[in-house]
Scaffold this motif. Structure first.
Motif, short mmCIF file in Angstrom:
data_model
loop_
_atom_site.label_atom_id
_atom_site.label_comp_id
_atom_site.label_asym_id
_atom_site.label_seq_id
_atom_site.Cartn_x
_atom_site.Cartn_y
_atom_site.Cartn_z
N LYS A 1 0.75 -1.12 0.13
CA LYS A 1 -0.01 0.04 0.15
C LYS A 1 0.88 1.19 -0.08
O LYS A 1 1.64 1.74 1.08
CB LYS A 1 -0.66 0.07 1.23
CG LYS A 1 -1.91 -1.23 1.18
CD LYS A 1 -2.96 -1.00 2.47
CE LYS A 1 -3.90 -2.28 2.07
NZ LYS A 1 -4.83 -2.38 3.23
N ARG A 2 1.03 1.98 -1.09
CA ARG A 2 1.87 3.18 -1.26
C ARG A 2 1.30 4.56 -1.29
O ARG A 2 1.74 5.39 -0.88
CB ARG A 2 2.59 3.13 -2.61
CG ARG A 2 3.56 1.90 -2.71
CD ARG A 2 4.19 1.88 -4.07
NE ARG A 2 5.10 0.83 -4.23
CZ ARG A 2 5.88 0.59 -5.39
NH1 ARG A 2 6.00 1.52 -6.30
NH2 ARG A 2 6.58 -0.51 -5.23
N LYS A 3 -0.15 4.23 -1.28
CA LYS A 3 -0.75 5.58 -1.05
C LYS A 3 -0.69 6.23 0.16
O LYS A 3 -0.44 7.53 0.07
CB LYS A 3 -2.62 5.33 -1.32
CG LYS A 3 -3.09 6.46 -1.58
CD LYS A 3 -4.53 6.07 -2.03
CE LYS A 3 -5.21 7.14 -2.71
NZ LYS A 3 -6.75 7.11 -3.15
#
Length: 170
Positions: free
Chosen positions: A29-31
């Motif tokens: 999850k890079r957001k």
């Protein structure tokens, strides 16, 4: 029993060969990480701009120089005015801070077409000057003309608010 117990268990995923495993993308999850990085950059930029704008404190300082001549203030061959050969349109004006360090320079300017006035029997010639983007200081001194002329000092608030009004002559 062992065969029946094994039959009821869920099927196990097959292990991928190493070459196929290495090609599978790792999903993270890079957001949230990107949002945190962007927010951090914005905070740093706002902080830097605030510090620069509040501590730089540059301002303008204006002034006038009035020459009082006992005869008509005429331009002499020495590119000055009678008795004031070091003062003419374009002469340098220097602004110093409380430690005597030069913080700005500018030039004297005559209003184009302005005529010399006679006041109380004296010929009056007026010049203006403006120092733009002056750094903050506790006090300022202004000097114009040759080394025999002194420096006029004012505290910073008065210099910024009212400017300098210089007068030379009798």
């Amino acid at each position: 029993m062992t065969t029946e117990a094994n039959a009821e268990q869920e099927p196990q995923p097959q292990a991928l060969p190493m070459s196929e495993f290495a090609q599978q993308p790792i999903r993270r999850k890079r957001k949230p990480l990107l949002l945190f990085a962007a927010a951090s950059i914005v905070v740093v930029l706002v902080t830097v701009l605030t510090v620069v704008l509040t501590t730089a404190g540059s301002t303008a300082v204006n002034g006038t120089l009035t020459l009082l001549c006992d005869m008509q203030c005429t331009k002499s061959t020495a590119d000055g005015y009678d008795g004031y050969t070091d003062l003419s349109d374009g002469s340098q004006v220097t602004l110093v801070n409380e430690s005597g360090r030069v913080v700005a320079t500018t030039e004297l300017h005559r209003t184009p077409g302005e005529q010399t006035k006679i006041v109380a029997g004296m010929w009056v010639r007026t010049f203006t000057f403006t120092f733009a983007d002056v750094p903050s200081a506790e006090r300022y001194g202004v000097h114009v003309g040759n080394n025999n002329r002194g420096t006029l000092w004012k505290d910073a608030d008065e210099a910024e608010r009212a400017g300098f009004q210089l007068s030379l002559g009798s």
